[in-house]
Design an enzyme around this catalytic site. Structure first.
Site, PDB file in Angstrom:
ATOM      1  N   ARG A  12     124.470  -3.309 152.820  1.00  0.00           N
ATOM      2  CA  ARG A  12     124.506  -4.120 151.609  1.00  0.00           C
ATOM      3  C   ARG A  12     124.761  -3.192 150.420  1.00  0.00           C
ATOM      4  O   ARG A  12     124.418  -2.012 150.458  1.00  0.00           O
ATOM      5  CB  ARG A  12     123.179  -4.847 151.415  1.00  0.00           C
ATOM      6  CG  ARG A  12     122.925  -5.941 152.427  1.00  0.00           C
ATOM      7  CD  ARG A  12     121.475  -6.379 152.437  1.00  0.00           C
ATOM      8  NE  ARG A  12     121.065  -7.000 151.181  1.00  0.00           N
ATOM      9  CZ  ARG A  12     119.813  -7.374 150.921  1.00  0.00           C
ATOM     10  NH1 ARG A  12     118.864  -7.176 151.812  1.00  0.00           N
ATOM     11  NH2 ARG A  12     119.516  -7.941 149.764  1.00  0.00           N
ATOM     12  N   SER A  14     123.483  -3.332 147.353  1.00  0.00           N
ATOM     13  CA  SER A  14     122.439  -3.239 146.328  1.00  0.00           C
ATOM     14  C   SER A  14     121.948  -1.794 146.201  1.00  0.00           C
ATOM     15  O   SER A  14     122.049  -1.009 147.157  1.00  0.00           O
ATOM     16  CB  SER A  14     121.257  -4.143 146.687  1.00  0.00           C
ATOM     17  OG  SER A  14     120.538  -3.607 147.783  1.00  0.00           O
ATOM     18  N   LYS A  83     112.841  -6.285 158.378  1.00  0.00           N
ATOM     19  CA  LYS A  83     112.279  -7.554 157.907  1.00  0.00           C
ATOM     20  C   LYS A  83     113.376  -8.567 157.556  1.00  0.00           C
ATOM     21  O   LYS A  83     113.117  -9.765 157.488  1.00  0.00           O
ATOM     22  CB  LYS A  83     111.357  -7.345 156.711  1.00  0.00           C
ATOM     23  CG  LYS A  83     112.032  -6.934 155.424  1.00  0.00           C
ATOM     24  CD  LYS A  83     111.051  -6.855 154.277  1.00  0.00           C
ATOM     25  CE  LYS A  83     111.722  -6.419 152.989  1.00  0.00           C
ATOM     26  NZ  LYS A  83     112.805  -7.312 152.545  1.00  0.00           N
ATOM     27  N   ASP A  84     114.618  -8.090 157.349  1.00  0.00           N
ATOM     28  CA  ASP A  84     115.719  -9.002 157.017  1.00  0.00           C
ATOM     29  C   ASP A  84     116.517  -9.454 158.233  1.00  0.00           C
ATOM     30  O   ASP A  84     117.434 -10.264 158.098  1.00  0.00           O
ATOM     31  CB  ASP A  84     116.689  -8.322 156.027  1.00  0.00           C
ATOM     32  CG  ASP A  84     116.074  -8.102 154.654  1.00  0.00           C
ATOM     33  OD1 ASP A  84     115.181  -8.889 154.273  1.00  0.00           O
ATOM     34  OD2 ASP A  84     116.476  -7.138 153.970  1.00  0.00           O
ATOM     35  N   THR A 129     107.700 -14.286 142.443  1.00  0.00           N
ATOM     36  CA  THR A 129     108.021 -14.016 143.851  1.00  0.00           C
ATOM     37  C   THR A 129     108.630 -15.258 144.475  1.00  0.00           C
ATOM     38  O   THR A 129     108.196 -16.376 144.200  1.00  0.00           O
ATOM     39  CB  THR A 129     106.796 -13.579 144.677  1.00  0.00           C
ATOM     40  OG1 THR A 129     107.228 -13.334 146.025  1.00  0.00           O
ATOM     41  CG2 THR A 129     105.708 -14.632 144.706  1.00  0.00           C
ATOM     42  N   SER A 131     108.916 -15.213 147.852  1.00  0.00           N
ATOM     43  CA  SER A 131     108.480 -15.057 149.237  1.00  0.00           C
ATOM     44  C   SER A 131     107.440 -16.122 149.609  1.00  0.00           C
ATOM     45  O   SER A 131     106.388 -16.213 148.971  1.00  0.00           O
ATOM     46  CB  SER A 131     107.873 -13.658 149.417  1.00  0.00           C
ATOM     47  OG  SER A 131     107.004 -13.614 150.524  1.00  0.00           O
ATOM     48  N   ARG A 133     105.674 -16.058 152.182  1.00  0.00           N
ATOM     49  CA  ARG A 133     104.513 -15.316 152.703  1.00  0.00           C
ATOM     50  C   ARG A 133     103.567 -14.930 151.570  1.00  0.00           C
ATOM     51  O   ARG A 133     102.348 -15.121 151.668  1.00  0.00           O
ATOM     52  CB  ARG A 133     105.031 -14.050 153.414  1.00  0.00           C
ATOM     53  CG  ARG A 133     103.964 -13.046 153.825  1.00  0.00           C
ATOM     54  CD  ARG A 133     104.603 -11.743 154.289  1.00  0.00           C
ATOM     55  NE  ARG A 133     105.365 -11.079 153.248  1.00  0.00           N
ATOM     56  CZ  ARG A 133     104.857 -10.219 152.371  1.00  0.00           C
ATOM     57  NH1 ARG A 133     103.569  -9.920 152.399  1.00  0.00           N
ATOM     58  NH2 ARG A 133     105.620  -9.654 151.464  1.00  0.00           N
ATOM     59  N   ARG A 134     104.120 -14.395 150.488  1.00  0.00           N
ATOM     60  CA  ARG A 134     103.273 -14.005 149.355  1.00  0.00           C
ATOM     61  C   ARG A 134     102.667 -15.218 148.676  1.00  0.00           C
ATOM     62  O   ARG A 134     101.494 -15.208 148.297  1.00  0.00           O
ATOM     63  CB  ARG A 134     104.095 -13.193 148.339  1.00  0.00           C
ATOM     64  CG  ARG A 134     104.483 -11.794 148.823  1.00  0.00           C
ATOM     65  CD  ARG A 134     105.349 -11.094 147.782  1.00  0.00           C
ATOM     66  NE  ARG A 134     105.716  -9.743 148.197  1.00  0.00           N
ATOM     67  CZ  ARG A 134     106.938  -9.231 148.065  1.00  0.00           C
ATOM     68  NH1 ARG A 134     107.909  -9.960 147.537  1.00  0.00           N
ATOM     69  NH2 ARG A 134     107.189  -7.990 148.446  1.00  0.00           N
ATOM     70  N   ARG A 151     114.332 -14.257 142.564  1.00  0.00           N
ATOM     71  CA  ARG A 151     115.171 -13.591 143.553  1.00  0.00           C
ATOM     72  C   ARG A 151     115.920 -12.452 142.888  1.00  0.00           C
ATOM     73  O   ARG A 151     115.859 -12.266 141.692  1.00  0.00           O
ATOM     74  CB  ARG A 151     116.178 -14.600 144.142  1.00  0.00           C
ATOM     75  CG  ARG A 151     115.595 -15.658 145.065  1.00  0.00           C
ATOM     76  CD  ARG A 151     115.483 -15.251 146.514  1.00  0.00           C
ATOM     77  NE  ARG A 151     116.562 -14.388 146.983  1.00  0.00           N
ATOM     78  CZ  ARG A 151     117.768 -14.795 147.318  1.00  0.00           C
ATOM     79  NH1 ARG A 151     118.074 -16.069 147.265  1.00  0.00           N
ATOM     80  NH2 ARG A 151     118.671 -13.927 147.729  1.00  0.00           N
ATOM     81  N   GLY A 152     116.683 -11.730 143.675  1.00  0.00           N
ATOM     82  CA  GLY A 152     117.456 -10.604 143.153  1.00  0.00           C
ATOM     83  C   GLY A 152     116.872  -9.288 143.633  1.00  0.00           C
ATOM     84  O   GLY A 152     115.763  -9.244 144.147  1.00  0.00           O
ATOM     85  N   ASN A 153     117.633  -8.207 143.471  1.00  0.00           N
ATOM     86  CA  ASN A 153     117.127  -6.906 143.906  1.00  0.00           C
ATOM     87  C   ASN A 153     115.982  -6.463 142.986  1.00  0.00           C
ATOM     88  O   ASN A 153     115.739  -7.070 141.944  1.00  0.00           O
ATOM     89  CB  ASN A 153     118.252  -5.870 144.000  1.00  0.00           C
ATOM     90  CG  ASN A 153     118.914  -5.579 142.666  1.00  0.00           C
ATOM     91  OD1 ASN A 153     118.235  -5.330 141.670  1.00  0.00           O
ATOM     92  ND2 ASN A 153     120.239  -5.603 142.635  1.00  0.00           N
ATOM     93  N   ARG A 157     114.779  -7.950 139.328  1.00  0.00           N
ATOM     94  CA  ARG A 157     113.499  -8.648 139.132  1.00  0.00           C
ATOM     95  C   ARG A 157     112.682  -8.005 138.015  1.00  0.00           C
ATOM     96  O   ARG A 157     112.003  -8.696 137.256  1.00  0.00           O
ATOM     97  CB  ARG A 157     112.694  -8.643 140.444  1.00  0.00           C
ATOM     98  CG  ARG A 157     113.298  -9.542 141.511  1.00  0.00           C
ATOM     99  CD  ARG A 157     112.397  -9.684 142.707  1.00  0.00           C
ATOM    100  NE  ARG A 157     113.166  -9.730 143.938  1.00  0.00           N
ATOM    101  CZ  ARG A 157     112.664  -9.967 145.135  1.00  0.00           C
ATOM    102  NH1 ARG A 157     111.369 -10.160 145.269  1.00  0.00           N
ATOM    103  NH2 ARG A 157     113.419  -9.999 146.200  1.00  0.00           N
ATOM    104  N   CYS A 244     112.883 -19.196 158.067  1.00  0.00           N
ATOM    105  CA  CYS A 244     112.676 -18.403 156.851  1.00  0.00           C
ATOM    106  C   CYS A 244     111.722 -19.069 155.858  1.00  0.00           C
ATOM    107  O   CYS A 244     111.297 -18.440 154.892  1.00  0.00           O
ATOM    108  CB  CYS A 244     113.999 -18.087 156.178  1.00  0.00           C
ATOM    109  SG  CYS A 244     114.757 -19.521 155.436  1.00  0.00           S
TER     110      CYS A 244
END
Length: 310
Positions: A12, A14, A83-84, A129, A131, A133-134, A151-153, A157, A244
């Site tokens: 990627r 980023s 994780k991705d 966030t 996520s 999960r978070r 979202r975003g790198n 963020r 997801c």
């Protein structure tokens, strides 16, 4: 076996992903002095899309273009965050993992411009966030906080945080370390406070299966303990068949003679939390992953996961 003269590494585009590639290039230079490497950056659908990942087909949004470059022969080696990489389906046919690099920190960090820790945040604080999960874990442990989608790198963020889109931010410690920005972290959360995502802090090297020369050349970068942890975690996720939008978390720990896996499944509102924690000897991480998944399925994880829209 001979080492290829040139290794083209696809990733990627980023800043975080390119920092990960630099780690691989540095480790390759130590293992095989004189080897030349070239970076082939691609922008993935997941990088372009700032909405809900589920609408793009989930986590594969970050890997599809990278896989395509590898399979088309436009690159020789792919660097992924484990994780991705979706675990509910196999790797693309014709590709294989050649190595899992030594694992980085699996924890999450809080960034608060005022220097507060998570437990010090006042009611109504907006935590950035996207996520699931978070969000589920914060809803369970700190219900007085409000999560806002972000979202975003990591750099993007942090810009949004500075612009006031949120009051605080949760990011992975490993990511902040990779881009040299741990200075902004005001609180590093324990795994008990915030259970990490499956595959947290692990970089995987993926090659074409028939490229035996390259597989052999890069396999020396692999870390045996990380390999066992990744195998247990990915088998756990595979058996669970999470998507997801499923708030699933977990991490394996490999000791000299043992391996443990702790995992959780949550409802998005954090009101239901299923837990399992098991140990295995030195052998067969995949069996441990399966066993922990079955323990959670017995507690009702299937119904919980299937009840979440995706």
């Amino acid at each position: 076996m001979a080492v290829p003269e040139l290794i083209r590494i696809v990733s990627r585009s980023s800043p975080m992903a390119l920092a990960q590639v630099e780690r691989v290039r540095a480790e390759l230079a130590v293992l095989h002095p004189g080897v030349r490497t070239e970076v082939v950056p691609v922008t993935t659908a997941g990088d372009r899309w700032m909405g809900d990942l589920a609408r793009l087909g989930g986590k594969g949004a970050f890997t599809k273009e990278v896989d395509a470059a590898l399979l088309a022969g436009a690159a020789d080696l792919a660097v992924h965050c484990v994780k991705d990489i979706p675990a509910d389906r196999p790797l693309p046919a014709g590709t294989t993992f050649a190595a899992f690099l030594q694992r980085d920190d699996v924890r999450d960090a809080l960034i608060h411009p005022g220097g507060l820790t998570l437990d010090e945040l006042p009611a109504g604080t907006r935590v950035g966030t996207s996520s699931v999960r978070r969000r589920a874990q914060l809803a369970a442990s700190h219900p007085h906080l409000e999560c806002v989608p972000m979202r975003g790198n990591a750099g993007r963020r942090m810009e949004k945080l500075a612009a006031g889109d949120a009051d605080a931010l949760l990011l992975a410690v490993s990511g902040l370390e990779r881009i040299g920005r741990m200075d902004v972290a005001t609180d590093v959360l324990s795994v008990e406070t915030m259970c990490p995502p499956i595959g947290a802090g692990i970089l995987a090297l993926q090659c074409r299966e028939d490229d035996a020369e390259l597989v052999d050349a890069v396999s020396g970068l692999g870390d045996p303990a990380t390999h066992r942890e990744a195998t247990a975690e990915r088998m756990f996720l595979h058996v669970l068949q999470g998507h997801c939008n499923s708030p699933i978390a977990g991490y394996a720990r490999a000791g000299r003679d043992d391996l443990s896996l702790r995992a959780c499944v949550f409802t998005p509102d954090g009101k239901t939390v299923l837990n399992a924690h098991e140990w295995a000897g030195r052998l067969d991480p995949a069996t441990l992953g399966t066993s922990v998944a079955v323990a959670l399925l017995r507690q009702g994880a299937r119904e919980l996961i299937d009840g979440i829209a995706h």
